[in-house]
Enzyme design. Structure first.
Site, PDB file in Angstrom:
ATOM      1  N   ASN A 106      -2.947  -7.510  -9.618  1.00  0.00           N
ATOM      2  CA  ASN A 106      -1.474  -7.199 -10.022  1.00  0.00           C
ATOM      3  C   ASN A 106      -0.858  -8.420 -10.145  1.00  0.00           C
ATOM      4  O   ASN A 106      -0.667  -9.074  -9.113  1.00  0.00           O
ATOM      5  CB  ASN A 106      -1.270  -6.310  -8.912  1.00  0.00           C
ATOM      6  CG  ASN A 106       0.190  -5.592  -9.094  1.00  0.00           C
ATOM      7  OD1 ASN A 106       1.212  -6.125  -9.977  1.00  0.00           O
ATOM      8  ND2 ASN A 106       0.556  -4.551  -8.525  1.00  0.00           N
ATOM      9  N   GLU A 146      -3.686   1.050  -4.878  1.00  0.00           N
ATOM     10  CA  GLU A 146      -3.737  -0.240  -5.384  1.00  0.00           C
ATOM     11  C   GLU A 146      -4.769  -0.904  -4.766  1.00  0.00           C
ATOM     12  O   GLU A 146      -5.366  -2.037  -5.584  1.00  0.00           O
ATOM     13  CB  GLU A 146      -2.343  -0.997  -4.835  1.00  0.00           C
ATOM     14  CG  GLU A 146      -1.135  -0.790  -5.605  1.00  0.00           C
ATOM     15  CD  GLU A 146      -0.119  -1.583  -5.548  1.00  0.00           C
ATOM     16  OE1 GLU A 146      -0.081  -2.804  -5.577  1.00  0.00           O
ATOM     17  OE2 GLU A 146       1.024  -1.254  -4.908  1.00  0.00           O
ATOM     18  N   LYS A 162      -0.571 -10.861  -6.857  1.00  0.00           N
ATOM     19  CA  LYS A 162      -0.029  -9.983  -5.535  1.00  0.00           C
ATOM     20  C   LYS A 162      -1.083  -9.976  -4.376  1.00  0.00           C
ATOM     21  O   LYS A 162      -2.046  -9.689  -4.555  1.00  0.00           O
ATOM     22  CB  LYS A 162       0.141  -8.415  -5.892  1.00  0.00           C
ATOM     23  CG  LYS A 162       0.849  -7.637  -4.825  1.00  0.00           C
ATOM     24  CD  LYS A 162       1.311  -6.298  -5.259  1.00  0.00           C
ATOM     25  CE  LYS A 162       1.902  -5.499  -4.334  1.00  0.00           C
ATOM     26  NZ  LYS A 162       2.139  -4.327  -4.957  1.00  0.00           N
ATOM     27  N   CYS A 211       6.601  -6.614  -5.331  1.00  0.00           N
ATOM     28  CA  CYS A 211       6.958  -5.322  -4.315  1.00  0.00           C
ATOM     29  C   CYS A 211       6.548  -5.392  -2.943  1.00  0.00           C
ATOM     30  O   CYS A 211       7.348  -5.828  -2.339  1.00  0.00           O
ATOM     31  CB  CYS A 211       6.013  -4.274  -5.018  1.00  0.00           C
ATOM     32  SG  CYS A 211       6.746  -2.378  -4.556  1.00  0.00           S
ATOM     33  N   GLU A 238       7.681  -5.074 -11.596  1.00  0.00           N
ATOM     34  CA  GLU A 238       5.965  -5.036 -11.482  1.00  0.00           C
ATOM     35  C   GLU A 238       5.539  -4.100 -12.355  1.00  0.00           C
ATOM     36  O   GLU A 238       6.166  -3.032 -12.658  1.00  0.00           O
ATOM     37  CB  GLU A 238       5.978  -4.650 -10.035  1.00  0.00           C
ATOM     38  CG  GLU A 238       4.599  -4.485  -9.679  1.00  0.00           C
ATOM     39  CD  GLU A 238       4.086  -3.694  -8.428  1.00  0.00           C
ATOM     40  OE1 GLU A 238       4.865  -2.565  -8.108  1.00  0.00           O
ATOM     41  OE2 GLU A 238       3.330  -4.035  -7.492  1.00  0.00           O
TER      42      GLU A 238
HETATM   43  N1  CDV Z   1       4.159  -1.032  -5.430  1.00  0.00           N
HETATM   44  C1  CDV Z   1       4.236  -1.287  -3.986  1.00  0.00           C
HETATM   45  O1  CDV Z   1       3.863  -2.223  -3.636  1.00  0.00           O
HETATM   46  N2  CDV Z   1       4.962  -0.290  -3.439  1.00  0.00           N
HETATM   47  C2  CDV Z   1       5.028  -0.353  -1.946  1.00  0.00           C
HETATM   48  C3  CDV Z   1       4.938   1.016  -1.288  1.00  0.00           C
HETATM   49  C4  CDV Z   1       3.720   1.404  -1.384  1.00  0.00           C
HETATM   50  C5  CDV Z   1       5.663   1.200   0.165  1.00  0.00           C
HETATM   51  C6  CDV Z   1       6.307  -1.011  -1.634  1.00  0.00           C
HETATM   52  O2  CDV Z   1       6.135  -1.753  -0.803  1.00  0.00           O
HETATM   53  O3  CDV Z   1       7.395  -0.731  -2.101  1.00  0.00           O
END
Ligand code: CDV
Length: 312
Positions: free
Chosen positions: A110, A146, A127, A172, A47
Site C-alpha cells: 500500500n 489489508e 505503508k 491512513c 490513500e
Molecule cells: N485504511 C486504514 O488504514 N484504515 C484504518 C481503519 C481500519 C481503522 C484507519 O486507521 O483508519
C-alpha cells in the site's frame, strides 16, 4: 522569513468497484484545476486513490485482485494527472496499490508517492502499520483485509528535501501511531502528507460510529503535528463506497496543532490552507527542541518491545 506554500487537500468521494481508474483520475484532474485556480503549489490526494477500498472485499483469485494494483508509476491511466500537475507547476502526493517484482518475488504494498512541481517522482513510501487481518473473518460486519493484500512497508519513514521544505509521507492507520511522526520529526520534517480510507463504523464494535471515528482521526493528526512541529494534511476518500460508509473529515493542521481547513462534505472537495513552512521553526526551537529536551535513554522499550509486558 517565510516559506509559503498553498496546499490543497483533494478529498475524493466514493469510488465504486466498477469505476475505472481513468474515471477516478479525471475526477482528480478536476480537483487539480480547482487547486490551480486557488493558487496551490502542492496537492494531497487520498490513500488508494485510484480504486475502491478493495481490502473490504475477500477476493481469492489473484488474477482478479491484480487489477487493483499498479505495476509502474506513472502509467497510462495516471498520465493525465502527472501532465496537468506539471503544466500547473503543482507538486502532489498520491496513494495507490503497488505490485513490484523484486528479488524474483512478486510483492504487494500500500504505497504513496511524492511528486515535485516538475512532475518528477521524488519519493516513495510503503505503508508500515497495516491494520485489519490476513484471513477472511466471518465475525466482522465487514472485512478489512489489508494484511491479506499487502506486506508491511520496507522503507521506514524517510523524508525528502523538495519544494523548499522537508516533506514526509504516511498512510491512513499510520496516523494513529506516534512513532510515525516522531521518526520523521527526528529528520526535521515540516510537512507530512497522508491519505486515508476509514470506515465510518468499527467492524468489531458497531456502536463506535462516525462521530467517534472523526474525533480519533482529528486527535491523532493534531497531536502528531503539534508534538513534532510539522504541518500535516490528512485527506480522505469518503462517502458510501460499495455500500460501505467511509468518513470524510479531511483536515490540514498547523504545527500549533490547530486545524486550518476542514472538508464539509463526503464528496470530491478541495480544502485549501496557506502553509508557511517557517511556522515550524518556533516550535522546533522551543518546546520541541528535540536535541535539548529528549531523553532517549528512557525510551528503550519503544524500539526493543512490540507488545505490552505487564509488571510482575
Ligand atoms: N485504511 C486504514 O488504514 N484504515 C484504518 C481503519 C481500519 C481503522 C484507519 O486507521 O483508519
Amino acid at each position: 522569513m517565510s516559506r509559503l506554500i498553498k496546499v490543497g487537500g483533494a478529498q475524493l468521494g466514493p469510488i465504486q468497484r466498477d469505476e475505472s481508474k481513468s474515471s477516478a483520475v479525471s475526477r482528480m484532474v478536476a480537483l487539480l484545476d480547482q487547486a490551480h485556480a486557488e493558487g496551490c503549489g502542492f496537492v494531497v490526494f487520498p490513500e488508494l486513490a485510484l480504486t475502491t477500498f478493495f481490502p473490504r472485499h475477500y477476493i481469492e483469485n489473484s488474477d482478479e485482485f491484480r487489477a487493483f494494483y499498479e505495476q509502474e508509476m506513472p502509467n497510462p491511466d495516471v498520465k493525465p494527472l502527472f501532465e496537468k500537475a506539471a503544466e500547473y507547476g503543482i507538486g502532489f502526493y498520491l496513494g495507490y496499490a503497488e505490485v513490484a517484482r523484486e528479488d524474483d518475488e512478486t510483492r504487494y504494498f500500500n504505497t504513496s508517492i511524492l511528486v515535485d512541481q516538475t512532475g518528477k517522482i521524488v519519493g516513495k513510501y510503503r505503508k508500515v502499520h497495516l491494520p485489519g487481518h490476513a484471513e477472511y473473518d466471518p465475525e466482522r460486519t465487514f472485512q478489512h483485509l489489508e494484511k491479506y493484500y499487502f506486506e508491511p512497508g520496507d522503507v521506514g519513514f524517510p523524508v525528502w528535501r523538495t519544494m523548499d521544505g522537508i516533506f514526509g509521507m504516511c498512510l491512513c492507520n499510520d496516523r494513529r501511531w506516534p512513532e510515525t511522526y516522531r521518526v520523521m520529526g527526528l529528520q526535521g520534517v515540516e510537512f507530512v502528507a497522508l491519505g486515508y480510507n476509514t470506515p465510518a463504523t468499527n467492524s468489531q464494535k458497531p456502536e463506535e460510529g462516525p462521530e467517534e471515528r472523526l474525533f480519533h482521526s482529528d486527535l491523532s493528526v493534531q497531536a502528531g503535528a503539534y508534538q513534532n512541529a510539522t504541518f500535516v494534511a490528512a485527506i480522505a476518500k469518503a462517502g458510501v463506497e460499495d455500500g460501505n460508509h467511509l468518513i470524510g473529515g479531511s483536515i490540514i493542521v498547523h504545527p500549533s496543532g490547530q486545524i486550518m481547513a476542514r472538508a464539509e462534505t463526503e464528496d470530491d472537495e478541495l480544502i485549501v490552507a496557506e502553509c508557511d513552512l517557517d511556522d515550524t521553526v518556533f516550535y522546533k526551537k522551543t518546546i520541541f527542541d528535540f536535541a535539548r529536551h529528549r531523553r532517549p535513554e528512557h525510551y528503550g522499550r519503544i524500539v526493543d518491545q512490540t507488545g505490552v509486558i505487564l509488571p510482575e
